[in-house]
Design a protein around this motif. Structure first.
Motif, PDB file in Angstrom:
ATOM      1  N   SER A  12       2.415  19.745  -7.417  1.00 47.88           N
ATOM      2  CA  SER A  12       1.414  19.013  -8.179  1.00 47.88           C
ATOM      3  C   SER A  12       0.443  18.329  -7.224  1.00 47.88           C
ATOM      4  N   PRO A  13      -0.799  18.116  -7.655  1.00 45.69           N
ATOM      5  CA  PRO A  13      -1.758  17.408  -6.806  1.00 45.69           C
ATOM      6  C   PRO A  13      -1.241  16.017  -6.465  1.00 45.69           C
ATOM      7  N   GLN A  14      -1.509  15.591  -5.245  1.00 47.47           N
ATOM      8  CA  GLN A  14      -1.111  14.253  -4.819  1.00 47.47           C
ATOM      9  C   GLN A  14      -1.969  13.228  -5.550  1.00 47.47           C
ATOM     10  N   PRO A  15      -1.370  12.155  -6.071  1.00 51.77           N
ATOM     11  CA  PRO A  15      -2.185  11.123  -6.732  1.00 51.77           C
ATOM     12  C   PRO A  15      -3.270  10.615  -5.792  1.00 51.77           C
ATOM     13  N   ARG A  16      -4.440  10.355  -6.318  1.00 51.67           N
ATOM     14  CA  ARG A  16      -5.552   9.946  -5.459  1.00 51.67           C
ATOM     15  C   ARG A  16      -5.387   8.512  -4.947  1.00 51.67           C
ATOM     16  N   LEU A  17      -4.610   7.688  -5.677  1.00 51.72           N
ATOM     17  CA  LEU A  17      -4.441   6.286  -5.316  1.00 51.72           C
ATOM     18  C   LEU A  17      -3.033   6.012  -4.801  1.00 51.72           C
ATOM     19  N   PHE A  18      -2.936   5.078  -3.885  1.00 53.30           N
ATOM     20  CA  PHE A  18      -1.634   4.545  -3.520  1.00 53.30           C
ATOM     21  C   PHE A  18      -1.197   3.602  -4.642  1.00 53.30           C
ATOM     22  N   SER A  19       0.069   3.645  -4.983  1.00 53.42           N
ATOM     23  CA  SER A  19       0.570   2.826  -6.083  1.00 53.42           C
ATOM     24  C   SER A  19       0.817   1.399  -5.623  1.00 53.42           C
ATOM     25  N   ILE A  20       0.265   0.444  -6.366  1.00 45.96           N
ATOM     26  CA  ILE A  20       0.479  -0.961  -6.041  1.00 45.96           C
ATOM     27  C   ILE A  20       1.887  -1.404  -6.444  1.00 45.96           C
ATOM     28  N   ASP A  21       2.533  -0.613  -7.325  1.00 48.66           N
ATOM     29  CA  ASP A  21       3.883  -0.943  -7.792  1.00 48.66           C
ATOM     30  C   ASP A  21       4.967  -0.209  -7.017  1.00 48.66           C
ATOM     31  N   ASN A  22       4.586   0.691  -6.119  1.00 45.24           N
ATOM     32  CA  ASN A  22       5.550   1.454  -5.325  1.00 45.24           C
ATOM     33  C   ASN A  22       5.317   1.133  -3.864  1.00 45.24           C
ATOM     34  N   PRO A  23       6.009   0.128  -3.318  1.00 43.52           N
ATOM     35  CA  PRO A  23       5.730  -0.348  -1.967  1.00 43.52           C
ATOM     36  C   PRO A  23       5.865   0.760  -0.925  1.00 43.52           C
ATOM     37  N   PRO A  24       5.039   0.717   0.121  1.00 37.99           N
ATOM     38  CA  PRO A  24       5.161   1.678   1.216  1.00 37.99           C
ATOM     39  C   PRO A  24       6.526   1.565   1.884  1.00 37.99           C
ATOM     40  N   SER A  25       6.930   2.642   2.533  1.00 37.82           N
ATOM     41  CA  SER A  25       8.252   2.692   3.160  1.00 37.82           C
ATOM     42  C   SER A  25       8.244   2.011   4.529  1.00 37.82           C
ATOM     43  N   LEU A  26       9.006   0.940   4.642  1.00 39.45           N
ATOM     44  CA  LEU A  26       9.124   0.259   5.928  1.00 39.45           C
ATOM     45  C   LEU A  26       9.855   1.144   6.933  1.00 39.45           C
ATOM     46  N   GLU A  27      10.812   1.929   6.469  1.00 36.57           N
ATOM     47  CA  GLU A  27      11.547   2.820   7.376  1.00 36.57           C
ATOM     48  C   GLU A  27      10.621   3.861   7.985  1.00 36.57           C
ATOM     49  N   ASP A  28       9.721   4.419   7.180  1.00 40.99           N
ATOM     50  CA  ASP A  28       8.749   5.375   7.716  1.00 40.99           C
ATOM     51  C   ASP A  28       7.840   4.692   8.737  1.00 40.99           C
ATOM     52  N   PHE A  29       7.480   3.463   8.450  1.00 40.06           N
ATOM     53  CA  PHE A  29       6.621   2.700   9.353  1.00 40.06           C
ATOM     54  C   PHE A  29       7.335   2.445  10.678  1.00 40.06           C
ATOM     55  N   LYS A  30       8.614   2.113  10.605  1.00 43.22           N
ATOM     56  CA  LYS A  30       9.395   1.863  11.817  1.00 43.22           C
ATOM     57  C   LYS A  30       9.481   3.116  12.687  1.00 43.22           C
ATOM     58  N   LYS A  31       9.703   4.260  12.051  1.00 40.18           N
ATOM     59  CA  LYS A  31       9.785   5.506  12.810  1.00 40.18           C
ATOM     60  C   LYS A  31       8.474   5.805  13.510  1.00 40.18           C
ATOM     61  N   LEU A  32       7.377   5.606  12.803  1.00 47.86           N
ATOM     62  CA  LEU A  32       6.057   5.903  13.352  1.00 47.86           C
ATOM     63  C   LEU A  32       5.737   5.009  14.542  1.00 47.86           C
ATOM     64  N   THR A  33       6.081   3.727  14.427  1.00 46.07           N
ATOM     65  CA  THR A  33       5.715   2.771  15.469  1.00 46.07           C
ATOM     66  C   THR A  33       6.772   2.640  16.564  1.00 46.07           C
ATOM     67  N   SER A  34       7.782   3.488  16.516  1.00 45.81           N
ATOM     68  CA  SER A  34       8.811   3.474  17.559  1.00 45.81           C
ATOM     69  C   SER A  34       8.544   4.505  18.648  1.00 45.81           C
ATOM     70  N   GLN A  35       7.381   5.147  18.598  1.00 45.50           N
ATOM     71  CA  GLN A  35       7.022   6.138  19.601  1.00 45.50           C
ATOM     72  C   GLN A  35       6.733   5.461  20.943  1.00 45.50           C
ATOM     73  N   SER A  36       6.664   6.293  21.975  1.00 45.85           N
ATOM     74  CA  SER A  36       6.316   5.808  23.306  1.00 45.85           C
ATOM     75  C   SER A  36       5.073   6.537  23.800  1.00 45.85           C
ATOM     76  N   THR A  37       4.245   5.833  24.532  1.00 47.22           N
ATOM     77  CA  THR A  37       3.042   6.424  25.106  1.00 47.22           C
ATOM     78  C   THR A  37       3.377   7.066  26.433  1.00 47.22           C
ATOM     79  N   SER A  38       3.050   8.342  26.570  1.00 45.04           N
ATOM     80  CA  SER A  38       3.350   9.072  27.796  1.00 45.04           C
ATOM     81  C   SER A  38       2.157   9.042  28.742  1.00 45.04           C
TER      82      SER A  38
END
Length: 406
Positions: A20-46
């Motif tokens: 199905s098409p992805q909803p055009r809006l982020f849901s204000i009632d469905n909080p973003p995933s903190l776990e996904d955020f942690k994974k993304l910001t746990s990278q290292s700069t080479s």
């Protein structure tokens, strides 16, 4: 196929199951995933990714800039390639050591800034800031114009730095517009709450949620944030707190206000100490915040650069004043009969300016929470609700325009 996949799928004309098409809006009632955020910001700069950087410190590439005239066009382009990659898909921030090598020039500019601050402090009226209470720190709105009017010679010398357009065009391309604000943070000043920047970072949560996800992602490509250190900034003075890689989190504008994301930022931010004349540049979508000044005597001073894309402008100039003048009485009649109908909202949205920038932030003081003054559309809505006459609303529009001028 699991139930989630079925729920997010539909059947096409050939009876094939398609996503199905992805909803055009982020849901204000469905909080973003903190776990996904942690994974993304746990990278290292080479360091291998950015061979032209002199070092990588706390994930932030550090560039010691040579005299600009010593660079070949190929070397300039290679630097821009690295900076673009950093801002787009790398840590999102880099430091330019010795962006300004002329220390007497910086000292002269600091004298000009001090005179402007003293002159404005002697005046009356509320002074706004984006995070500190009025009067806690010193802020010069539109330091770019004020600097020129106060001391044209040092202004010309300061903004003739060829590294500024090289860095800016690496992210924004040609024809960008530079604006600047000075901020002096005094010892004992509290830290800023982590946030993202202009444009969508200056919207309320409700307003932000109305912008499609693609527009939220695209917002970062419209500006570049920078700062020139006008004092030494050791860690104790609270240089900007940064969360590398956070600019790539698509739901970041919806997430940064949430307590759990703010707590994670406080626990994981990094900071890059700067010396007088150094530069710091970052993607406006990077989670960041001014730090606490724990020093005893350092007046942490920076000229904050906000560089805007040439594309942030309409094709034609519209003067809304005569349009409001010609239609207000009829609009009031329609409002009296049907209230704040969708038709009334549509007309106000088409005729009035919905975005309060650019403006004069000395006279139109931003509130700390919203970081933006009232828009023309806000004013028209208020005028309808309060039953303002044509004369009254036009006077308010005129005053808003006058207050917005440099």
């Amino acid at each position: 196929m699991n139930g989630t996949a079925k729920a997010n799928s539909h059947v096409n004309g050939n009876n094939k199951l398609l996503p199905s098409p992805q909803p055009r809006l982020f849901s204000i009632d469905n909080p973003p995933s903190l776990e996904d955020f942690k994974k993304l910001t746990s990278q290292s700069t080479s360091s291998c990714t950015y061979p032209l950087a002199n070092s990588i410190e706390t994930n932030v590439p550090i560039y010691t800039l040579p005299t600009f005239s010593s660079l070949t066009p190929a070397q300039c382009s290679a630097l821009q390639d690295e900076w673009n990659h950093i801002l787009l898909s790398g840590p999102g921030v880099f430091v330019t050591k010795s962006l300004y090598k002329d220390i007497p020039l910086l000292e002269k500019v600091n004298e000009v800034y001090a005179s402007i601050i003293a002159s404005e402090a002697s005046g009356t009226g509320k002074k706004g800031d984006h995070f500190a209470s009025s009067g806690s720190n010193s802020r010069i709105w539109n330091s770019f114009s004020k600097h020129c009017l106060a001391d044209p010679k040092s202004f010309l010398d300061y903004y003739s730095n060829p590294y500024l357009p090289l860095i800016s065009s690496a992210w924004l391309g040609p024809h960008h517009r530079l604006t600047a604000q000075v901020n002096v943070v005094r010892p004992g000043s509290a830290p800023q709450i982590s946030h993202r920047d202009y444009h969508i970072g200056f919207q309320s949560t409700s307003s932000c949620s109305q912008f499609p996800r693609a527009a939220q992602i695209a917002s970062q490509f419209l500006t570049l944030q920078g700062a020139v250190a006008h004092s030494n900034m050791p860690l104790e003075s609270g240089p900007t707190r940064l969360l590398p890689f956070s600019q790539m989190f698509e739901e970041g504008y919806m997430a940064y206000r949430l307590p759990e994301f703010q707590e994670y930022f406080v626990e994981n931010y990094v900071a890059a100490p700067l010396e007088l004349g150094d530069g710091l540049f970052f993607n406006p979508a990077l989670f960041h915040a001014a730090g606490r000044n724990d020093s005893k005597d350092i007046q942490r001073s920076a000229n904050l650069l906000q560089i805007s894309s040439a594309f942030g402008k309409p094709m034609e100039m519209i003067d809304t004043y005569p349009l409001i003048e010609k239609t207000w009485d009829r609009l009031v009649d329609i409002y009296k009969k049907g209230g704040m109908s969708e038709e009334v909202k549509a007309f106000v949205g088409n005729v009035g300016e919905g975005y309060p920038f650019p403006t004069n932030l000395d006279r139109r003081v931003p509130e700390t929470a919203g970081m933006a003054p009232e828009s023309e559309q806000d004013l028209l809505m208020k005028g309808l609700e309060k039953g303002m006459s044509s004369t009254e609303i036009l006077e308010e529009v005129r005053k808003m325009r006058e207050d917005s001028k440099p």
